[in-house]
Design a protein around this motif. Structure first.
Motif, short mmCIF file in Angstrom:
data_model
loop_
_atom_site.label_atom_id
_atom_site.label_comp_id
_atom_site.label_asym_id
_atom_site.label_seq_id
_atom_site.Cartn_x
_atom_site.Cartn_y
_atom_site.Cartn_z
N CYS A 227 0.82 -1.21 0.00
CA CYS A 227 0.00 0.00 0.00
C CYS A 227 0.85 1.26 0.00
O CYS A 227 0.56 2.24 -0.72
N THR A 228 1.90 1.29 0.80
CA THR A 228 2.77 2.48 0.84
C THR A 228 3.50 2.67 -0.49
O THR A 228 3.72 3.82 -0.93
N SER A 229 3.84 1.57 -1.15
CA SER A 229 4.49 1.68 -2.46
C SER A 229 3.55 2.31 -3.48
O SER A 229 3.96 3.18 -4.28
N LEU A 231 0.92 4.21 -2.80
CA LEU A 231 0.69 5.62 -2.44
C LEU A 231 1.89 6.48 -2.80
O LEU A 231 1.74 7.63 -3.25
N HIS A 232 3.07 5.95 -2.60
CA HIS A 232 4.30 6.70 -2.91
C HIS A 232 4.47 6.92 -4.40
O HIS A 232 5.05 7.93 -4.83
N SER A 233 3.94 5.98 -5.19
CA SER A 233 4.09 6.09 -6.66
C SER A 233 3.23 7.19 -7.25
O SER A 233 3.46 7.64 -8.38
N GLY A 234 2.20 7.63 -6.51
CA GLY A 234 1.33 8.70 -7.00
C GLY A 234 0.21 8.23 -7.90
O GLY A 234 -0.55 9.05 -8.43
N LYS A 235 0.06 6.94 -8.09
CA LYS A 235 -0.97 6.41 -8.99
C LYS A 235 -2.38 6.57 -8.43
O LYS A 235 -3.36 6.44 -9.16
N THR A 236 -2.49 6.84 -7.13
CA THR A 236 -3.82 6.95 -6.51
C THR A 236 -4.27 8.40 -6.36
O THR A 236 -5.33 8.65 -5.78
N GLU A 237 -3.45 9.33 -6.85
CA GLU A 237 -3.80 10.74 -6.67
C GLU A 237 -5.11 11.09 -7.37
O GLU A 237 -5.87 11.94 -6.92
N LYS A 243 -7.32 5.80 -2.73
CA LYS A 243 -6.27 6.27 -1.84
C LYS A 243 -6.69 6.12 -0.38
O LYS A 243 -5.91 5.66 0.47
N TYR A 246 -6.54 2.49 0.71
CA TYR A 246 -5.18 2.02 1.03
C TYR A 246 -4.72 2.53 2.40
O TYR A 246 -4.05 1.84 3.15
#
Length: 434
Positions: A227-229, A231-237, A243, A246
């Motif tokens: 989940c942190t990966s 969120l960190h990738s920005g794909k859920t923005e 988001k 997660y």
């Protein structure tokens, strides 16, 4: 080295020690018996000497001389004297010998029935006894035969028929010391075996617990990492709902790990009596309804609760009692079949509030009932579960047990395999201090 080899070598060592002790006692027995045998010879010789010491009492004419045998003769010198008396018509009385022997035996501290007898020195055949006694098959002590005829046709012998008590009395201190030593050795060996078996069990429990801990922690950690990966990738923005989902997963899994850590820490504090209970009187129904809502929301199986709360109030630490009941409900769900029926009831008796959690699960065998409240017991037995892999460290029931101990109460279980399990918490009623 496995348990069987340890027990085998221990038993062999114990047998060796017992064998050495037996040999030692037997050799001591033989030595004491030989000493009594030597004393018997001396007593018979002394009794004969005293019996013929006074010529006047024997009726020997004054001035009578009895010659001895030649020098370096194999026949004892006294034998010539005894035969000389016989030729004068004077017989040695066995009753007199017995009387003198009895005094000498008492003086020597030898307790035994005895008799003197006339025997054939060449073959040991008894001609006449002083008493009508039988010779024991085992243990009798026969003195050396003292010949009273120079042709060795007649001799006298003293026989102790039952010298056992004297032998054992002289060995008494040694036998007591041996018995104490053997008891200590056997006790130490048994204690050593128990320690080895316990250490072996602890090692296995630790191994199983480590495996279960790694297995159970791996899943939430993997979920958190995934989940942190994302969120960190920005794909859920661009998808706020995803988001948020997660974030909830991360929060739930983190809370799950934290609860596990707190449970281990709490049990450790409870065992060392460092955790104090904040006891208050609170309503039971709201706490139970909160647990029902929590488990109903996350249970993947069809779940049905039945409540029968006759006792509405409980006096204890609400937080720890709630966690204890939560563990019982969690176990009921884990170890149940496809449909889960849980009944929660409460009542008061004269001294306690009873809270019962009844389920329709797989039940607990009579053998396992004795161990289910031990720490890590679930971890040591989870491979045997008939429902496949069931998550847990084996801390839940031990937590319940420790919480009830801290409340000065208790927990019991009644279960039938493949039918049901029912756990009962006994919580002391509030007492008014005067």
């Amino acid at each position: 080295m496995n348990r069987k080899h340890i027990i085998l070598f221990t038993v062999l060592g114990l047998i060796a020690i017992l064998s050495l002790q037996t040999i030692w006692l037997y050799n001591t027995f033989v030595l004491v018996r030989n000493n009594i045998y030597e004393e018997t010879n001396e007593i018979l010789d002394e009794a004969l000497t005293e019996a013929i010491a006074d010529f006047s009492k024997l009726g020997v004419p004054e001035g009578t001389a009895i010659s001895s045998g030649p020098i370096n003769d194999s026949i004892p010198a006294n034998t010539y004297f005894y035969e000389g008396l016989w030729k004068l018509g004077i017989e040695i009385s066995l009753s007199d010998i017995d009387s003198l022997t009895n005094n000498l035996l008492n003086r020597a501290g030898v307790e035994s029935d005895f008799f003197s007898c006339w025997v054939n020195p060449q073959n040991g055949e008894i001609y006449q006894k002083s008493k009508l006694q039988t010779i024991a098959v085992w243990g009798a002590i026969k003195s050396e035969i003292i010949p009273v005829r120079t042709d060795l046709s007649l001799g006298i012998q003293l026989i102790l028929t039952n010298p056992y008590w004297t032998i054992f009395e002289r060995m008494g201190l040694l036998m007591i010391a041996t018995a104490i030593m053997m008891i200590m050795v056997i006790t130490c060996i048994i204690y050593q075996i128990k320690i080895i078996i316990r250490q072996d069990k602890i090692a296995k429990v630790r191994e199983d617990f480590s495996y279960a801990m790694i297995h159970d922690m791996k899943t939430p950690l993997s979920s958190i990492l995934a989940c942190t990966s994302l969120l960190h990738s920005g794909k859920t923005e661009s998808t706020p709902q995803l988001k948020e989902r997660y974030f909830c997963i991360i929060e739930d899994e983190t809370g799950h790990l934290l609860n596990l850590a707190n449970k281990v820490l709490t049990i450790s504090k409870l065992e060392s009596h460092k955790l104090e209970m904040a006891k208050i009187t609170f309503q039971l129904k709201p706490m139970v309804e909160d647990l029902i809502e929590k488990f109903s929301a996350k249970c993947a199986k069809p779940l049905h609760f039945t409540l029968n709360l006759q006792a509405e109030e409980v006096h204890g630490d609400e937080e720890y009692l709630k966690e204890a009941i939560s563990n019982l409900i969690d176990n009921a769900i884990k170890y149940s079949y496809q449909t889960v029926d849980i009944s929660i009831s409460s009542l008061n008796n004269a001294t306690h509030t009873l809270i019962k959690v009844h389920d329709n699960g797989i039940g607990i065998s009579e053998k396992d009932v004795k161990h289910i409240f031990e720490k890590f017991e679930r971890a040591s037995a989870f491979k045997r579960s008939r429902l496949g892999k069931v998550a847990g460290f084996g801390l839940g029931l031990n937590y319940v047990y420790q919480v009830m101990e801290a409340h000065e109460g208790s927990v019991t279980v009644n279960s039938i395999e493949k039918e049901f399990s029912e756990f009962t918490l006994y919580i002391p009623l509030k007492t008014n201090d005067l």
